[in-house]
Design a protein around this motif. Sequence first.
Motif, PDB file in Angstrom:
ATOM      1  N   ASP A   1      17.130  15.763  16.843  1.00  0.00           N
ATOM      2  CA  ASP A   1      18.355  16.271  17.451  1.00  0.00           C
ATOM      3  C   ASP A   1      19.585  15.417  17.182  1.00  0.00           C
ATOM      4  O   ASP A   1      20.622  15.924  16.743  1.00  0.00           O
ATOM      5  N   PHE A   2      19.504  14.098  17.404  1.00  0.00           N
ATOM      6  CA  PHE A   2      20.678  13.237  17.294  1.00  0.00           C
ATOM      7  C   PHE A   2      20.327  11.970  16.534  1.00  0.00           C
ATOM      8  O   PHE A   2      19.166  11.548  16.502  1.00  0.00           O
TER       9      PHE A   2
ATOM     10  N   THR B   1      24.782  14.379  15.344  1.00  0.00           N
ATOM     11  CA  THR B   1      23.576  14.985  14.784  1.00  0.00           C
ATOM     12  C   THR B   1      23.331  14.416  13.386  1.00  0.00           C
ATOM     13  O   THR B   1      24.278  14.018  12.696  1.00  0.00           O
TER      14      THR B   1
ATOM     15  N   PRO C   1      26.096  19.705  12.995  1.00  0.00           N
ATOM     16  CA  PRO C   1      25.657  20.176  14.310  1.00  0.00           C
ATOM     17  C   PRO C   1      25.322  21.657  14.305  1.00  0.00           C
ATOM     18  O   PRO C   1      24.432  22.097  15.046  1.00  0.00           O
TER      19      PRO C   1
ATOM     20  N   SER D   1      21.776  21.925  13.209  1.00  0.00           N
ATOM     21  CA  SER D   1      20.900  21.377  14.237  1.00  0.00           C
ATOM     22  C   SER D   1      20.748  22.348  15.409  1.00  0.00           C
ATOM     23  O   SER D   1      19.636  22.602  15.881  1.00  0.00           O
TER      24      SER D   1
ATOM     25  N   ARG E   1      19.325  22.007  22.015  1.00  0.00           N
ATOM     26  CA  ARG E   1      19.938  20.718  21.692  1.00  0.00           C
ATOM     27  C   ARG E   1      21.371  20.620  22.191  1.00  0.00           C
ATOM     28  O   ARG E   1      21.882  19.521  22.419  1.00  0.00           O
TER      29      ARG E   1
ATOM     30  N   VAL F   1      30.447  17.702  17.284  1.00  0.00           N
ATOM     31  CA  VAL F   1      29.332  18.226  18.067  1.00  0.00           C
ATOM     32  C   VAL F   1      29.859  19.093  19.208  1.00  0.00           C
ATOM     33  O   VAL F   1      29.341  20.176  19.477  1.00  0.00           O
TER      34      VAL F   1
END
Length: 482
Positions: free
Chosen positions: A136-137, A168, A172, A175, A182, A201
């Motif tokens: 995720d990050f 991310t 993003p 993701s 997320r 993000v």
Amino acid sequence: MSPADPAPLSIVEVQRAVAEELDRLAPVIDELGRRFADAGHELALVGGPVRDAMLGRHHHDLDFTTSARPEQTERLLHGWADALWDVGRDFGTIGCRHGDWQVEITTYRAEAYDPTSRKPEVSYGDDLVGDLGRRDFTVNAMAVRLPSREIEDPYGGVVDLAHRVIRTPGTPEDSFSDDPLRMMRAARFAAQLGFEVDPGVVAAMTAMAERIDIISAERVRDELVKLVCAPWPRRGLALLVETGLAQRVLPELPALALERDEHHRHKDVYEHTLTVLEQAIDLEDRLGGGPDFVSRFAALMHDVGKPRTRRFLDDGTVTFHHHDVVGAKLTRKRMKALRFSNDEIDAVSSLVELHLRFHGYGSGEWTDSAVRRYVRDAGDQLERLHVLTRADCTTRNKRKADRLRRTYDDLEARIAVLAEQEELAAMRPDLDGNQIMEVLGLGPGREVGEAYRHLLELRMDHGPLGEERATEELRSWWAARG
């Protein structure tokens, strides 16, 4: 109030912290690393334990990733683990316990969501860097290769962690397409770690907020609980509101941002609510310390009935009559939609409904009967009601705040005296059901329940009566019924 914002770290501080934590984890990571290496497989400590090691935080729950398939992992853990479980096998995960350590080992993998599906499609990956890229990050996309203890950080997680930033690994948009939850996790990590969320993000969260609709209510609920119980919940909640995610998962919260009337004669309910939440957190030591979700969520929801009950009077003042009752119904409906347990729903909605009751206390005019009813209605939520009622005072008028605090101190003192004298915690009539049936010559039925409730009301009004007087009162009541 919330803890002070964390200060940025230097890379040297991060490196020192992770080295110290890896030494502490040596009994687990070194032996596991050798076992997998000897069998020709890669193994790496990954995710939260690596991130928290760099922050100087300790873990006993450890996550690993490996090139081994689940059945190979299971074989390698036999003889080392005290207990094994494979409930995550469909996702490539084998879990085990070794002494005080809880371990989960997951095969390299990639996950993606179909735009109309709530469930991830799982496929195995081939290498560690690819596995980290699906995470995720960046602060969760770092690993420590074992047994060499080499740090793998292909996406700049160490720098982001030092600068306290949530980013991310890739874009993003990609993701959040892979797993829309997320977006809520970004808000949750902001609340847990005290980090800032990268503007890119935030922009993606705002543009893609509607994608959260495909996520199951249970997963949304679990993220919300973690966020509310975090050290900096205001950060995460404000981000949910700012991006429009709250409108989809907890719409009662952004609805509190009422337009203020032109004379500014009522508070900003949204800001008031976040302040009440923080003040409730400050009082959690009364509940035994540590995050208490029920009291925090009750603080968050206590005024959600205000938007529906707001009325402007001719003189420009604003009223919110019965917002406690309306708010309790809205709270119950929202918590049911989020699949909370019945016990949690009952506890939070009861607190919301009772949060104004104290304001009828005035300067202490309540009779003992009214105090008993306050305790009876609060039931096992009495201590949380104390916390919520005290936290709900956000006036900047120090004299008014001191008066409210002293008045509530007086109410609690009266409750304590009555509790000692009358066993308030076990509020019951002086006769039980069997005694009522014996006195009145009845069998089980509706009349016994009515008699019980009558005696309970007498107990509320007059305190303990004793068995003899209660019997007289019961006979008089029964005779009056004809």
